[in-house]
Design an enzyme around this catalytic site. Structure first.
Site, PDB file in Angstrom:
ATOM      1  N   LEU A  12      -6.088   3.298   5.242  1.00  0.00           N
ATOM      2  CA  LEU A  12      -6.473   4.690   5.022  1.00  0.00           C
ATOM      3  C   LEU A  12      -7.130   4.877   3.665  1.00  0.00           C
ATOM      4  O   LEU A  12      -8.179   5.521   3.552  1.00  0.00           O
ATOM      5  CB  LEU A  12      -5.257   5.601   5.148  1.00  0.00           C
ATOM      6  CG  LEU A  12      -5.498   7.080   4.855  1.00  0.00           C
ATOM      7  CD1 LEU A  12      -6.566   7.653   5.777  1.00  0.00           C
ATOM      8  CD2 LEU A  12      -4.197   7.869   4.971  1.00  0.00           C
ATOM      9  N   ALA A  56       3.278   2.899   0.701  1.00  0.00           N
ATOM     10  CA  ALA A  56       4.537   3.006   1.454  1.00  0.00           C
ATOM     11  C   ALA A  56       5.027   1.625   1.861  1.00  0.00           C
ATOM     12  O   ALA A  56       4.251   0.664   1.926  1.00  0.00           O
ATOM     13  CB  ALA A  56       4.348   3.861   2.700  1.00  0.00           C
ATOM     14  N   TYR A 121      13.168   3.399   8.516  1.00  0.00           N
ATOM     15  CA  TYR A 121      11.831   3.725   8.019  1.00  0.00           C
ATOM     16  C   TYR A 121      11.587   5.229   8.154  1.00  0.00           C
ATOM     17  O   TYR A 121      11.138   5.888   7.214  1.00  0.00           O
ATOM     18  CB  TYR A 121      10.780   2.942   8.804  1.00  0.00           C
ATOM     19  CG  TYR A 121       9.364   3.404   8.549  1.00  0.00           C
ATOM     20  CD1 TYR A 121       8.746   3.191   7.328  1.00  0.00           C
ATOM     21  CD2 TYR A 121       8.639   4.059   9.555  1.00  0.00           C
ATOM     22  CE1 TYR A 121       7.447   3.614   7.099  1.00  0.00           C
ATOM     23  CE2 TYR A 121       7.340   4.480   9.327  1.00  0.00           C
ATOM     24  CZ  TYR A 121       6.748   4.256   8.102  1.00  0.00           C
ATOM     25  OH  TYR A 121       5.461   4.688   7.875  1.00  0.00           O
TER      26      TYR A 121
END
Length: 206
Positions: A12, A56, A121
């Site tokens: 991204l 992340a 997660y």
């Protein structure tokens, strides 16, 4: 608008570079978001108007066995950035996930649906969302799923590769998702951050 992007090595973030001019991308080797002092140093040096937080811990299965590491990155790392944006009255765009839901709903999810993550997660990302919502006035939260694009590894590339070398492809069939083009998502984010629709939780897929 001066934009700082974390996780700049990912799918991204690399697409965001196509749409942003005044952008300061940081890979994990350049900015360890779990290090509060380092976050403060980078923030004070760049003085961004907005952080697009793409970094992340995304290894969903591994997170079950490495909960401390996953939480350190996904929650505590996000808290460091959230606190800086609040203190400096800047903006934060947090990239979250559909894993904050349990998948039990038989119809499409809405932004306001109750979150009930079934894996760690999802828990770590949901907790980060909650912290941002409760502490950062100028925030955007974008939930997405199954990213694919020109760079990096993803499910679509894996399927194409297997199709070229195998007559039969075997994959798990216990998940349903909406593959999302990283370039489309990047374009959406750039349009979103031009607005003042703070607190807007978008479910982006395509």
């Amino acid at each position: 608008m001066k934009i700082l992007v974390t996780g700049a090595g990912g799918q991204l973030a690399r697409e965001l570079l196509c749409y942003c001019e005044n952008i300061y991308p940081f890979k994990k080797e350049e900015l360890d978001i779990t290090n509060r002092d380092q976050c403060e140093e980078v923030y004070n040096r760049i003085k961004p108007d907005l952080i697009i937080h793409c970094a992340a811990y995304t290894k969903v299965d591994d997170a079950e066995n490495k909960k401390s590491e996953a939480y350190r990155v996904n929650y505590h790392g996000t808290v460091h950035l959230a606190d800086l944006t609040k203190q400096n009255n800047s903006k934060l765009c947090f990239i979250s996930t559909d894993y904050v839901f349990d998948g039990e709903k038989s119809s499409p999810y809405f932004e306001t649906d109750y979150t009930n993550p079934v894996n760690f997660y999802g828990v770590s990302k949901r907790d980060a969302e909650d912290y941002i919502q409760n502490n950062v006035p100028n925030h955007y939260i974008v939930r997405t799923s199954w990213l694919y694009g020109k760079v990096g590894n993803n499910f679509v590339k894996t399927m194409i590769k297997l199709a070229n070398i195998n007559q039969t492809i075997r994959v798990v069939d216990d998940q349903v998702g909406s593959p999302t083009n990283a370039n489309d998502l990047a374009y959406f984010i750039i349009q979103l951050i031009k607005t003042d629709k703070y607190g807007f939780l978008a479910i982006v897929h395509g």
